[in-house]
Design an enzyme around this catalytic site. Sequence first.
Site, PDB file in Angstrom:
ATOM      1  N   LYS A  22       0.859  -1.205   0.000  1.00 38.90           N
ATOM      2  CA  LYS A  22       0.000   0.000   0.000  1.00 38.90           C
ATOM      3  C   LYS A  22       0.891   1.249   0.000  1.00 38.90           C
ATOM      4  CE  LYS A  22      -1.663   1.504   4.050  1.00 38.90           C
ATOM      5  NZ  LYS A  22      -1.336   2.900   4.402  1.00 38.90           N
ATOM      6  N   ASN A  23       1.911   1.249   0.854  1.00 43.84           N
ATOM      7  CA  ASN A  23       2.716   2.461   1.043  1.00 43.84           C
ATOM      8  C   ASN A  23       3.738   2.700  -0.058  1.00 43.84           C
ATOM      9  OD1 ASN A  23       1.173   2.941   3.246  1.00 43.84           O
ATOM     10  ND2 ASN A  23       2.729   2.364   4.751  1.00 43.84           N
ATOM     11  N   CYS A 118      -4.587  12.554  12.570  1.00 40.62           N
ATOM     12  CA  CYS A 118      -5.387  11.325  12.498  1.00 40.62           C
ATOM     13  C   CYS A 118      -5.266  10.668  13.867  1.00 40.62           C
ATOM     14  CB  CYS A 118      -4.885  10.415  11.382  1.00 40.62           C
ATOM     15  SG  CYS A 118      -3.385   9.552  11.827  1.00 40.62           S
ATOM     16  N   ARG A 123       0.620  14.536  12.976  1.00 45.63           N
ATOM     17  CA  ARG A 123       1.150  14.290  11.616  1.00 45.63           C
ATOM     18  C   ARG A 123       1.190  15.567  10.759  1.00 45.63           C
ATOM     19  NH1 ARG A 123      -1.158   8.632   9.564  1.00 45.63           N
ATOM     20  NH2 ARG A 123       0.684   8.734   8.228  1.00 45.63           N
ATOM     21  N   ASP A 311       4.835   0.557  11.885  1.00 51.82           N
ATOM     22  CA  ASP A 311       3.623  -0.079  11.342  1.00 51.82           C
ATOM     23  C   ASP A 311       3.482  -1.528  11.768  1.00 51.82           C
ATOM     24  OD1 ASP A 311       3.644   1.695   8.158  1.00 51.82           O
ATOM     25  OD2 ASP A 311       3.106   2.281  10.190  1.00 51.82           O
ATOM     26  N   ARG A 403      -8.673  -0.502   4.802  1.00 50.17           N
ATOM     27  CA  ARG A 403      -7.830   0.524   4.165  1.00 50.17           C
ATOM     28  C   ARG A 403      -6.494  -0.072   3.731  1.00 50.17           C
ATOM     29  NH1 ARG A 403      -6.591   5.359   7.602  1.00 50.17           N
ATOM     30  NH2 ARG A 403      -5.352   5.596   5.736  1.00 50.17           N
TER      31      ARG A 403
HETATM   32  C1  EPZ Z   1       4.297   6.946   6.189  1.00 52.40           C
HETATM   33  O1  EPZ Z   1       3.507   7.982   6.767  1.00 52.40           O
HETATM   34  C2  EPZ Z   1       3.384   5.731   6.114  1.00 52.40           C
HETATM   35  N1  EPZ Z   1       2.236   6.025   5.256  1.00 52.40           N
HETATM   36  C3  EPZ Z   1       2.898   5.360   7.514  1.00 52.40           C
HETATM   37  O2  EPZ Z   1       2.119   4.177   7.403  1.00 52.40           O
HETATM   38  C4  EPZ Z   1       4.130   5.055   8.378  1.00 52.40           C
HETATM   39  O3  EPZ Z   1       3.703   4.766   9.695  1.00 52.40           O
HETATM   40  C5  EPZ Z   1       5.060   6.282   8.391  1.00 52.40           C
HETATM   41  O4  EPZ Z   1       5.416   6.626   7.026  1.00 52.40           O
HETATM   42  C6  EPZ Z   1       6.342   6.014   9.169  1.00 52.40           C
HETATM   43  O5  EPZ Z   1       7.007   4.917   8.622  1.00 52.40           O
HETATM   44  C7  EPZ Z   1       2.403   5.960   3.907  1.00 52.40           C
HETATM   45  O6  EPZ Z   1       3.482   5.685   3.412  1.00 52.40           O
HETATM   46  C8  EPZ Z   1       1.199   6.246   3.078  1.00 52.40           C
HETATM   47  P1  EPZ Z   1       6.379  10.295   8.250  1.00 52.40           P
HETATM   48  P2  EPZ Z   1       4.082   9.501   6.769  1.00 52.40           P
HETATM   49  O7  EPZ Z   1       6.291  11.556   7.473  1.00 52.40           O
HETATM   50  O8  EPZ Z   1       4.855   9.745   5.547  1.00 52.40           O
HETATM   51  C9  EPZ Z   1       6.544  13.603  11.633  1.00 52.40           C
HETATM   52  C10 EPZ Z   1       0.282   2.768   7.778  1.00 52.40           C
HETATM   53  O9  EPZ Z   1      -0.148   2.249   8.810  1.00 52.40           O
HETATM   54  N2  EPZ Z   1       6.457  14.581  10.524  1.00 52.40           N
HETATM   55  O10 EPZ Z   1       7.547   9.386   8.059  1.00 52.40           O
HETATM   56  O11 EPZ Z   1       2.940  10.399   7.086  1.00 52.40           O
HETATM   57  C11 EPZ Z   1       5.279  12.789  11.797  1.00 52.40           C
HETATM   58  O12 EPZ Z   1       4.338  13.481  12.599  1.00 52.40           O
HETATM   59  C12 EPZ Z   1       0.737   4.212   7.801  1.00 52.40           C
HETATM   60  O13 EPZ Z   1       0.413   2.197   6.658  1.00 52.40           O
HETATM   61  C13 EPZ Z   1       6.610  15.932  10.816  1.00 52.40           C
HETATM   62  O14 EPZ Z   1       6.823  16.328  11.958  1.00 52.40           O
HETATM   63  O15 EPZ Z   1       5.053   9.438   8.035  1.00 52.40           O
HETATM   64  C14 EPZ Z   1       5.783  11.529  12.454  1.00 52.40           C
HETATM   65  O16 EPZ Z   1       5.915  11.772  13.844  1.00 52.40           O
HETATM   66  C15 EPZ Z   1       0.518   4.862   9.163  1.00 52.40           C
HETATM   67  N3  EPZ Z   1       6.534  16.835   9.798  1.00 52.40           N
HETATM   68  C16 EPZ Z   1       7.186  11.343  11.854  1.00 52.40           C
HETATM   69  O17 EPZ Z   1       7.549  12.623  11.310  1.00 52.40           O
HETATM   70  C17 EPZ Z   1       6.314  16.456   8.493  1.00 52.40           C
HETATM   71  O18 EPZ Z   1       6.270  17.320   7.598  1.00 52.40           O
HETATM   72  C18 EPZ Z   1       7.240  10.322  10.736  1.00 52.40           C
HETATM   73  O19 EPZ Z   1       6.232  10.649   9.801  1.00 52.40           O
HETATM   74  C19 EPZ Z   1       6.158  15.067   8.215  1.00 52.40           C
HETATM   75  C20 EPZ Z   1       6.240  14.154   9.247  1.00 52.40           C
END
Ligand code: EPZ
Length: 427
Positions: A22-23, A118, A123, A311, A403
């Site tokens: 998915k990701n 969420c 996020r 995850d 999802r």
């Molecule tokens: C991706 O989300 C995945 N989703 C998530 O999977 C996964 O948990 C996550 O990466 C971490 O591996 C998809 O790929 C569609 P991040 P993403 O940006 O990109 C903070 C699932 O269950 N952050 O790596 O949104 C954020 O709040 C989902 O399949 C900022 O502060 O995650 C988090 O604490 C859930 N500012 C950390 O970084 C930003 O601009 C990591 O988030 C962006 C992120």
Amino acid sequence: MEKIRIYGGHELNGHIDISGAKNAALPLMTAAILTGEPLTLNRVPDLKDVGSLCAVLNKLGVKTAYDPASKRMTLDATNITSCVAPYELVSQMRASILVLGPLLARHGEAKVSLPGGCAIGSRPVDLHIDGLAQMGAEISLEDGYINAKAPAGGLKGAQIHFAKVSVGATENLLMAATLAKGTTVLFNAAREPEIVDLGECLIAMGADIQGLGTDKITIRGVSALKGITHAVVADRIEAGTFIMAAAMTGGTLTLNHADNRHIHYLLEPLHKAGVSLTENEAEHSITVKRVRDRLRGIDVMTEPYPGFPTDLQAQLMSMLTIAEGAGMVTETIFENRFMHAPELIRMGANITVHGSSALVRGVPMLKGADVMATDLRASVSLVLAGLVAKGATTVHRIYHLDRGYENIVEKLSGVGAKLERLKEEAA
Ligand code: EPZ
């Protein structure tokens, strides 16, 4: 609304085919915006999130066609007719933010609803926005929307240092940089296999990218990208989920079409817990078997790849609830990702949460109960618990599950689990 009822106590034996990730599929779909030629993706999983992103892309003028039988999707972004990704669609699926970079790169402007938080955390998307601003985009936040405009000559290459490792921000900036003027370097970039898969697809489309899979990615902008055919990488989180399911239930389970390179971070912790994983490179499969009567408790901290993935944290917690001894689970990525804990406690688990850590003391047996899914991975952790609990477990609100897990009832039933999908009775 639907629910899943699971009758616990059955081993898992046999084979499960792992779907495309998915990701990886989601960012690959937004990459179609970068070219005026059709992009074909194979092994696209039939998931609610994929459907939601198609709706966003269609709103932009991207034509999409998906065949759930062959898992093939074609995307044609010849004519981008709108640059607005509206709230009512983005709020359904926050990864829609990944249209921002490609829209700016190809179309020069974008108006994308802020995805908002969420269940698992706030996020924010500040890293996405700051990075695009460094590439020359003018960005303002108004009425819950990101309004972005590329400079007259297009986005410019930039040296971008991410303050935090972010999968989405790395993907958005990686895609934006492929068509920028000049060279972009992403420092402290995320290294997830889904990003490598996206990058390899972009390179096949004609992009010039070095450093995929490392924390420093260099992209030299090119004038245009072409349409190609790409197969989505296997879903390592789905594979990890089923590995833990079999570790809990006992039995011998083989996962076909898994990509073993991407689950090495599981080998050591699962070995310590008393689970053997045997890889078969030739057949791209991995066989999991518990090698002790009872699993042993282990301590795990979630980290960006190649660390233990956030995850799989909920699924691991489920596994630890019935292990011998205790295990400490520390969540370092998201601020609210223990919502499965109270539901597992309702099933008799012994879990104490202190801030970002949860101490799980193993109990001999869980007891089936009615439980509530709160987010995607929490839902599946409750299904895993139901597989081993005494009696029947009913997981409510399983739209969360749909999802991210393709045909999970069929896949688990096919290897001996007893579970069924039911309609929620009217309240
Ligand atoms: C991706 O989300 C995945 N989703 C998530 O999977 C996964 O948990 C996550 O990466 C971490 O591996 C998809 O790929 C569609 P991040 P993403 O940006 O990109 C903070 C699932 O269950 N952050 O790596 O949104 C954020 O709040 C989902 O399949 C900022 O502060 O995650 C988090 O604490 C859930 N500012 C950390 O970084 C930003 O601009 C990591 O988030 C962006 C992120």
